[in-house]
Write an enzyme that holds these catalytic residues in place. Structure first.
Site, mmCIF file in Angstrom:
data_model
loop_
_atom_site.group_PDB
_atom_site.id
_atom_site.type_symbol
_atom_site.label_atom_id
_atom_site.label_comp_id
_atom_site.label_asym_id
_atom_site.label_seq_id
_atom_site.Cartn_x
_atom_site.Cartn_y
_atom_site.Cartn_z
ATOM 1 C CB CYS A 278 -0.868 -0.045 1.257
ATOM 2 S SG CYS A 278 -2.578 0.295 0.951
HETATM 3 N N1 LIG Z 1 -3.145 -5.039 2.543
HETATM 4 C C1 LIG Z 1 -3.464 -3.816 2.937
HETATM 5 O O1 LIG Z 1 -3.137 -3.408 4.058
HETATM 6 C C2 LIG Z 1 -4.263 -2.872 2.076
HETATM 7 C C3 LIG Z 1 -4.864 -1.748 2.672
HETATM 8 C C4 LIG Z 1 -5.617 -0.894 1.881
HETATM 9 C C5 LIG Z 1 -5.752 -1.130 0.523
HETATM 10 N N2 LIG Z 1 -5.141 -2.215 -0.045
HETATM 11 C C6 LIG Z 1 -5.353 -2.436 -1.472
HETATM 12 O O2 LIG Z 1 -6.343 -3.451 -1.617
HETATM 13 C C7 LIG Z 1 -6.077 -4.243 -2.779
HETATM 14 C C8 LIG Z 1 -5.955 -5.710 -2.403
HETATM 15 O O3 LIG Z 1 -4.859 -5.852 -1.510
HETATM 16 P P1 LIG Z 1 -4.656 -7.147 -0.620
HETATM 17 O O4 LIG Z 1 -3.597 -6.787 0.381
HETATM 18 O O5 LIG Z 1 -5.956 -7.680 -0.145
HETATM 19 O O6 LIG Z 1 -4.048 -8.156 -1.696
HETATM 20 P P2 LIG Z 1 -3.811 -9.728 -1.480
HETATM 21 O O7 LIG Z 1 -2.705 -10.100 -2.395
HETATM 22 O O8 LIG Z 1 -3.698 -10.044 -0.011
HETATM 23 O O9 LIG Z 1 -5.163 -10.393 -1.967
HETATM 24 C C9 LIG Z 1 -5.626 -10.326 -3.264
HETATM 25 C C10 LIG Z 1 -6.401 -11.600 -3.556
HETATM 26 O O10 LIG Z 1 -6.983 -11.432 -4.845
HETATM 27 C C11 LIG Z 1 -6.893 -12.660 -5.533
HETATM 28 N N3 LIG Z 1 -7.011 -12.370 -6.959
HETATM 29 C C12 LIG Z 1 -6.078 -11.861 -7.803
HETATM 30 N N4 LIG Z 1 -6.598 -11.689 -9.028
HETATM 31 C C13 LIG Z 1 -7.882 -12.099 -8.977
HETATM 32 C C14 LIG Z 1 -8.933 -12.165 -9.917
HETATM 33 N N5 LIG Z 1 -8.773 -11.748 -11.165
HETATM 34 N N6 LIG Z 1 -10.120 -12.665 -9.524
HETATM 35 C C15 LIG Z 1 -10.305 -13.079 -8.254
HETATM 36 N N7 LIG Z 1 -9.354 -13.031 -7.305
HETATM 37 C C16 LIG Z 1 -8.159 -12.543 -7.659
HETATM 38 C C17 LIG Z 1 -5.568 -13.246 -5.114
HETATM 39 O O11 LIG Z 1 -5.530 -14.652 -5.309
HETATM 40 C C18 LIG Z 1 -5.520 -12.852 -3.622
HETATM 41 O O12 LIG Z 1 -6.056 -13.849 -2.782
HETATM 42 C C19 LIG Z 1 -4.814 -3.643 -3.402
HETATM 43 O O13 LIG Z 1 -5.188 -2.690 -4.340
HETATM 44 C C20 LIG Z 1 -4.142 -2.952 -2.225
HETATM 45 O O14 LIG Z 1 -3.307 -1.899 -2.637
HETATM 46 C C21 LIG Z 1 -4.411 -3.106 0.711
#
Ligand SMILES: NC(=O)c1ccc[n+]([C@@H]2O[C@H](COP(=O)([O-])OP(=O)(O)OC[C@H]3O[C@@H](n4cnc5c(N)ncnc54)[C@H](O)[C@@H]3O)[C@@H](O)[C@H]2O)c1
Length: 396
Positions: A278
């Site tokens: 992030c």
């Molecule tokens: N982790 C954090 O603290 C946080 C906080 C705020 C915002 N974000 C944002 O949220 C978003 C997700 O982050 P995250 O940390 O949850 O990522 P992550 O990698 O933990 O999880 C993403 C999930 O999406 C799945 N995925 C990928 N492509 C896919 C598709 N086409 N269809 C279905 N599933 C799919 C993956 O298998 C994975 O399980 C990002 O944009 C990130 O920048 C993250």
């Protein structure tokens, strides 16, 4: 095709009655806690993910995320209102789909929206009139309207008329014991009144406060502004730490004293750099988007670069402590995750420091109870299989 107003009022009614079937697309650190919060608010929820092993683990009630209560997932599965699925055709049965897929940096430090594009294509293949699609992944201002919307509209359905489209940035702070998905206010933006009202009413049912803004681009910008604020302040405090050290001043004492000022100052603390998917990513997205639009954010870009350089300062300090030369030395790194108490090493500055220390000829090992063994990851596949060193007298 049913008229737009009845599509809107049907879904509004289903949301108010907690009958709307909600999907998260992506069951990671953002999508899974969100799915569980929506479930807790009384909605039937299906979490979709392309990772079948994760889907199976969730349906088996496994904890999956270390800071969850042991029965968090099993308890939700047991209600019969929460399940995980890898069967994307089931998306057609959903009333609202919340997209929570990764938006990392490409190898060339460019935004990589490929997962959002793929998620959009998957949804478009199953899109039906009356559905609400909300993008939660961090993107640049204009991406929901300019990237996701055309992919969804390739289905022949039109946003704001046949389906509804909004952006609501995720503000999840994994492991934070004071703030959870439910208690963190949620920004909601859309480019038409019906989409905004549907997204607002859905989130208002799930979190303590839904804050509407005038467009998807504004909501996208809010997220990047928040993260860039942190990036700049972290860079500032680290810069001060290095400068104060030269002056013989203890930066920690300075910050503690400055933090007694009741207004106009917010303490940030020095560290080895920034990590996670992030804070290191958002400023790059924002600066890239500003450049595309003919603007510039030199302060943000300098801060992001300075944060990326912090692990090199750590490695240099280690070399200094080792007498100036790391060749043949053994270095133990305590903590390999990007922040405390989490099993997430994405863009961890500890890994960057480990690589620099090894490049200088030392043998670097780590101790981290959250990583008994390093998994194969997107950014550091070559570190897979390394094991946490026990803190025995012999090792230390
Ligand atoms: N982790 C954090 O603290 C946080 C906080 C705020 C915002 N974000 C944002 O949220 C978003 C997700 O982050 P995250 O940390 O949850 O990522 P992550 O990698 O933990 O999880 C993403 C999930 O999406 C799945 N995925 C990928 N492509 C896919 C598709 N086409 N269809 C279905 N599933 C799919 C993956 O298998 C994975 O399980 C990002 O944009 C990130 O920048 C993250």
């Amino acid at each position: 095709m049913t008229n737009p107003f009845s599509l809107f009022s049907d879904l509004k009614h289903r949301i108010e009655a907690r009958e709307a079937r909600i999907a998260t697309l992506g069951l990671g650190y953002v999508g899974l806690p969100l799915a569980l919060s929506v479930h807790d608010a009384g909605f039937p929820v299906t979490g979709f993910d392309i990772n079948e092993a994760r889907v199976e683990a969730i349906n088996a009630g496994e904890r999956v995320i270390s800071y969850f209560a042991p029965d968090r997932i099993a308890g939700a599965v047991a209600t019969g209102r929460f399940a995980a699925s890898a069967e994307m055709a089931e998306l057609a049965e959903m009333d609202a789909i919340l997209i929570c897929v990764p938006t990392p940096l490409g190898g060339d430090l460019q935004p990589d929206l490929s997962a959002v594009r793929r998620a959009g294509e998957t949804i478009a293949a199953h899109l039906r009139p009356g559905q609400l699609i909300v993008l939660e992944s961090t993107v640049w201002p204009g991406a929901t309207a300019g990237v996701l919307r055309p992919i969804l509209e390739a289905s022949g359905l039109k946003a704001g008329t046949h389906f509804f489209l909004a952006f609501s940035p995720e503000r999840e702070d994994p492991g934070n014991e004071s703030w959870s998905t439910r208690t963190i206010p949620k920004i909601v933006g859309a480019d038409d009144a019906h989409s905004l009202e549907l997204a607002r009413s859905l989130y208002a049912a799930v979190v303590t406060q839904a804050v509407p803004v005038s467009s998807t681009a504004t909501a996208e910008a809010v997220k990047l502004a928040e993260n860039s604020f942190r990036t700049v302040n972290i860079a500032l405090v680290n810069e001060m730490k290095l400068a104060f050290a030269k002056m013989g001043v203890d930066v920690w004492e300075v910050i503690e004293a400055a933090a007694t000022k009741p207004f106009g100052y917010m303490p940030f603390w020095p560290g080895p750099g920034i990590g996670g998917d992030c804070i290191p990513v958002s400023p790059v997205y924002l600066a890239w988007a500003a450049r595309q639009a003919g603007g510039a954010l030199p302060l943000v870009e300098t801060a992001a670069r300075q944060n990326r350089e912090m692990p090199a300062h750590v490695a240099a300090r280690v070399a200094e402590a080792a007498g100036g030369d790391l060749q043949g030395k053994r270095v133990l790194i305590l903590g390999i995750a990007y922040k405390r108490d989490i099993e997430d090493s994405r863009l961890s500055p500890a890994l960057a420091a480990l690589r620099l220390i090894e490049a200088a000829g030392a043998r670097a090992e780590y101790h981290d109870p959250f990583f008994p063994e390093m998994p194969r990851t997107r950014d550091d596949p070559d570190l897979a299989g390394r094991r946490s060193v026990a803190l025995t007298a012999e090792a230390v």
